[in-house]
Design a protein around this motif. Structure first.
Motif, short mmCIF file in Angstrom:
data_model
loop_
_atom_site.label_atom_id
_atom_site.label_comp_id
_atom_site.label_asym_id
_atom_site.label_seq_id
_atom_site.Cartn_x
_atom_site.Cartn_y
_atom_site.Cartn_z
N THR A 25 77.95 49.97 47.43
CA THR A 25 78.24 51.48 47.09
C THR A 25 77.45 52.24 47.91
O THR A 25 78.19 53.57 48.51
N ALA A 26 76.53 51.85 48.61
CA ALA A 26 75.76 52.66 49.29
C ALA A 26 76.33 52.69 50.84
O ALA A 26 76.67 53.77 51.15
N ASN A 27 77.02 51.76 51.24
CA ASN A 27 77.79 51.62 52.30
C ASN A 27 78.93 52.38 52.22
O ASN A 27 79.43 53.07 53.06
N LEU A 28 79.69 52.18 51.15
CA LEU A 28 80.95 53.01 50.86
C LEU A 28 80.87 54.26 50.90
O LEU A 28 81.65 55.09 51.59
N MET A 29 79.76 54.98 50.35
CA MET A 29 79.71 56.30 50.35
C MET A 29 79.33 57.01 51.69
O MET A 29 79.84 57.81 52.17
N SER A 30 78.35 56.15 52.42
CA SER A 30 78.18 56.52 53.83
C SER A 30 79.36 56.69 54.63
O SER A 30 79.52 57.46 55.48
N ASN A 31 80.27 55.53 54.51
CA ASN A 31 81.47 55.53 55.40
C ASN A 31 82.38 56.58 55.19
O ASN A 31 82.99 57.27 55.88
N VAL A 32 82.53 56.75 53.86
CA VAL A 32 83.73 57.74 53.22
C VAL A 32 82.92 59.44 53.86
O VAL A 32 83.79 60.01 54.43
N LEU A 33 81.67 59.61 53.98
CA LEU A 33 81.09 60.96 54.24
C LEU A 33 81.02 61.25 55.88
O LEU A 33 81.43 62.04 56.40
N ARG A 34 80.98 59.99 56.35
CA ARG A 34 81.23 59.83 58.04
C ARG A 34 82.56 60.58 58.34
O ARG A 34 82.60 60.95 59.22
N MET A 35 83.56 59.66 57.59
CA MET A 35 85.01 60.28 57.98
C MET A 35 85.32 61.67 57.76
O MET A 35 85.94 62.39 58.51
N VAL A 36 84.46 62.06 56.51
CA VAL A 36 84.58 63.72 56.25
C VAL A 36 84.25 64.40 57.38
O VAL A 36 84.77 65.31 57.76
N VAL A 37 82.97 64.11 57.87
CA VAL A 37 82.37 65.03 58.96
C VAL A 37 82.73 64.48 60.55
O VAL A 37 82.54 65.62 61.49
N THR A 38 83.67 63.67 60.55
CA THR A 38 83.77 63.36 62.07
C THR A 38 85.40 63.30 62.23
O THR A 38 85.99 63.25 63.34
N PHE A 70 79.21 50.25 28.80
CA PHE A 70 78.94 51.70 29.11
C PHE A 70 80.15 52.59 29.11
O PHE A 70 81.19 52.04 29.80
N ASP A 71 80.47 53.68 28.28
CA ASP A 71 81.64 54.60 28.57
C ASP A 71 81.53 55.15 29.87
O ASP A 71 80.66 55.65 30.15
N HIS A 72 82.80 55.34 30.42
CA HIS A 72 82.99 55.56 31.92
C HIS A 72 82.64 57.26 31.99
O HIS A 72 82.20 57.51 32.71
N ARG A 73 83.04 57.93 30.74
CA ARG A 73 82.53 59.28 30.80
C ARG A 73 81.52 59.58 30.68
O ARG A 73 80.52 60.43 31.35
N GLY A 74 80.58 58.80 30.04
CA GLY A 74 79.18 58.65 30.05
C GLY A 74 78.46 58.41 30.99
O GLY A 74 77.75 59.22 31.82
N LEU A 75 79.05 57.57 31.90
CA LEU A 75 78.47 57.27 33.36
C LEU A 75 78.70 58.36 34.24
O LEU A 75 77.58 58.57 35.03
N ARG A 76 79.71 58.96 34.25
CA ARG A 76 80.20 59.90 35.18
C ARG A 76 79.01 61.12 34.91
O ARG A 76 78.57 61.75 35.67
N ARG A 77 78.66 61.31 33.51
CA ARG A 77 77.65 62.44 33.35
C ARG A 77 76.26 61.86 33.81
O ARG A 77 75.52 62.83 34.36
N LEU A 78 75.97 60.90 33.62
CA LEU A 78 74.80 60.31 34.37
C LEU A 78 74.73 60.22 36.02
O LEU A 78 73.80 60.92 36.57
N ILE A 79 75.87 59.97 36.58
CA ILE A 79 76.07 60.18 38.03
C ILE A 79 75.84 61.70 38.24
O ILE A 79 75.30 62.06 39.21
N ALA A 108 80.73 56.20 43.71
CA ALA A 108 81.12 56.65 44.91
C ALA A 108 81.92 58.06 44.76
O ALA A 108 81.70 59.02 45.39
N ASP A 109 83.14 57.88 43.87
CA ASP A 109 83.88 58.99 43.54
C ASP A 109 83.04 60.17 43.25
O ASP A 109 83.37 61.37 43.59
N THR A 110 82.19 60.05 42.19
CA THR A 110 81.68 61.15 41.54
C THR A 110 80.54 61.77 42.28
O THR A 110 80.64 62.98 42.37
N GLY A 111 79.97 61.02 43.05
CA GLY A 111 78.90 61.35 43.89
C GLY A 111 79.37 62.25 45.10
O GLY A 111 78.81 63.39 45.44
N ILE A 112 80.34 61.76 45.69
CA ILE A 112 80.90 62.35 46.82
C ILE A 112 81.65 63.73 46.57
O ILE A 112 81.50 64.85 47.15
#
Length: 479
Positions: free
Chosen positions: A268-281, A142-151, A382-386
């Protein structure tokens, strides 16, 4: 599921744990510390440090049912074990527990995590190379740019579903949902499969009495997918594995799809949750992001150092007697990679409070020949979604007291159960009504060389890097 013992497995008992664990931790036979139950769930990082103080870089522990193992706590020791497959096998049939009666392979909730499967994780040498080569090709198509568009598409659709409400619980509505949507699409499944697969995947990692049933559900879902793709191939991982020159059987394809789904989703789910928790706390963390001193990818990497999405990785098995971290390891012993403990080992990281923005030498994706082959896709999700969430909702704030946040812990991982936030309500962007998604584009045969970055773009730059806050401001102004 019956796990056949290897012909060379020994019948000797596992490690005899010496006494010495702190009195307030939960101990079992021989004084070894249990890696399950209330003590391990409340403060796993604290438990690892107690074990390190009592035993050094390798400690005797007990898994569910008082199954004996060694937990590798040291950073260098973790890399040593992960990098010596001839000494520390990835094939669980080496373990003496199958023949000593230490575990019942028909009922133990550990089996989905430590049992043998026909996949590259449970193989060494040439067999591992054959199977991993197919997985790497399937993930790399999968092309990474295409993946980012999908995400990006999926992220906007999810955010459109709650942006008008002014509040949302991010774990269930975003951080758990987005990775599964992306992964089932890449595997070749349909969106309707997502809710039940999320439940089953989470249950597998909890090592409960229903873990075996959840594992069976995942395998059956993937068996049906393999049959469907054998009849009608598409541009997806399942079809790529079936067509690979390595000649994987349908059973091998099924188990590798399970591996990609579970490992990719959980981490990936845990990583995203942990990053966003740091953002808001954490005001400093959020300030570094908003001010451009830290980019979203750098924030993700920092959390991978501080709070790995998979804290303990099962497992390795000793092919022969050896010494590790001052402990006598016997042939057939089970070893667990302590990824979280290794990342904060003071021998390589004296000050855990110092940011490690630009360094990917952490253990969060394991190491050696079995290092996670899908880590780049996990990072992109994680990067794109956050980034999209913070751009569209730059004012998110925690809507409950920080001390009320809770986690669900198992031997292997620690999951934030909920992250309720509030924000100014906004109109949706209309992503719900988009046409069905096409398959992600394939990576082109000829990849152009990266454009050199002019010296003026880097050398002598004194201002902060563009931040998500600045991009959000332009986005909200319609620029």
């Amino acid at each position: 599921m019956t796990v056949p013992p290897a012909e060379h497995a020994t019948a000797t008992p596992g490690p005899i744990p010496p006494p010495g664990c702190p009195a307030h931790t939960a101990t079992g036979p021989g004084g070894a510390t249990r890696l399950y139950g209330p003590a391990a769930s409340t403060d796993p990082m604290g438990l690892y440090e107690e074990l390190r103080a009592a035993h050094g870089p390798v400690a005797p522990v007990l898994l569910d049912g008082d199954v004996r193992a060694w937990l590798v706590l040291g950073y260098l020791e973790n890399r040593d074990v992960a990098s010596r497959p001839t000494q520390f096998s990835r094939d669980p049939r080496v373990w003496h527990g199958w023949t000593s009666g230490e575990i019942d392979p028909e009922t133990s909730p550990l089996v989905p995590m430590i049992g043998w499967r026909p996949d590259c994780v449970c193989a060494d040498g040439e067999e591992h190379q054959r199977l991993r080569g197919a997985v790497t090709a399937g993930l790399g198509q999968f092309d990474h740019r295409g993946l980012r568009r999908l995400i990006t598409r999926f992220s906007h659709q999810l955010i459109d579903g709650f942006c008008e409400d002014g509040e949302v619980e991010l774990v269930s509505r975003f951080t758990e949902h987005l990775p599964m949507l992306v992964l089932i699409h890449l595997l070749g499944m349909t969106d309707e499969d997502s809710p039940e697969l999320v439940r089953a995947a989470r249950d597998l990692f909890k090592a409960t009495e229903t873990s075996l049933a959840s594992n069976a559900y995942v395998l059956e879902s993937l068996r049906k997918l393999v049959v469907a793709k054998a009849a009608r191939p598409g541009h997806d991982i399942a079809s790529a594995l079936l067509a690979h020159p390595a000649g994987l059987t349908e059973e091998e394809v099924q188990h590798h799809l399970r591996l990609v789904l579970l490992a990719g989703y959980e981490t990936t789910a845990n990583l995203m949750s942990n990053v966003l928790r740091m953002v808001v706390t954490d005001p400093r963390f959020r300030g570094s992001l908003a001010g451009g001193q830290m980019t979203v990818p750098e924030a993700v990497e920092q959390v991978l150092w501080d709070e790995p999405p998979l804290m303990v990785c099962p497992g390795r098995w000793a092919n022969g007697d050896t010494t590790l971290g001052g402990q006598e390891i016997k042939a057939g012993d089970m070893l667990l990679l302590g990824l979280a403990a290794g990342n904060v080992d003071k021998t390589i990281r004296p000050d855990a409070e110092t940011p490690v923005h630009h360094n990917r030498a952490h253990l969060s994706f394991s190491a050696g020949t079995h290092e996670c082959p899908g880590q780049d896709i996990g990072r992109i999700i994680a990067d794109t979604g956050i980034d999209i969430l913070l751009t569209r909702l730059p004012d998110i704030d925690l809507s409950v007291p920080e001390e009320s946040l809770s986690w669900r812990s198992s031997t292997w991982a620690r999951h934030l159960t909920a992250l309720p936030v509030s924000f100014g309500p906004r109109a949706p962007q209309g992503f719900d009504s988009l046409a069905p998604l096409p398959a992600p584009p394939a990576r082109s045969e000829a990849v152009p060389a990266p454009r050199p970055v002019p010296a003026s773009d880097t050398a002598g730059r004194t201002g902060p890097r563009p931040s998500w806050w600045a991009r959000a401001t332009r986005f909200l102004r319609g620029r």
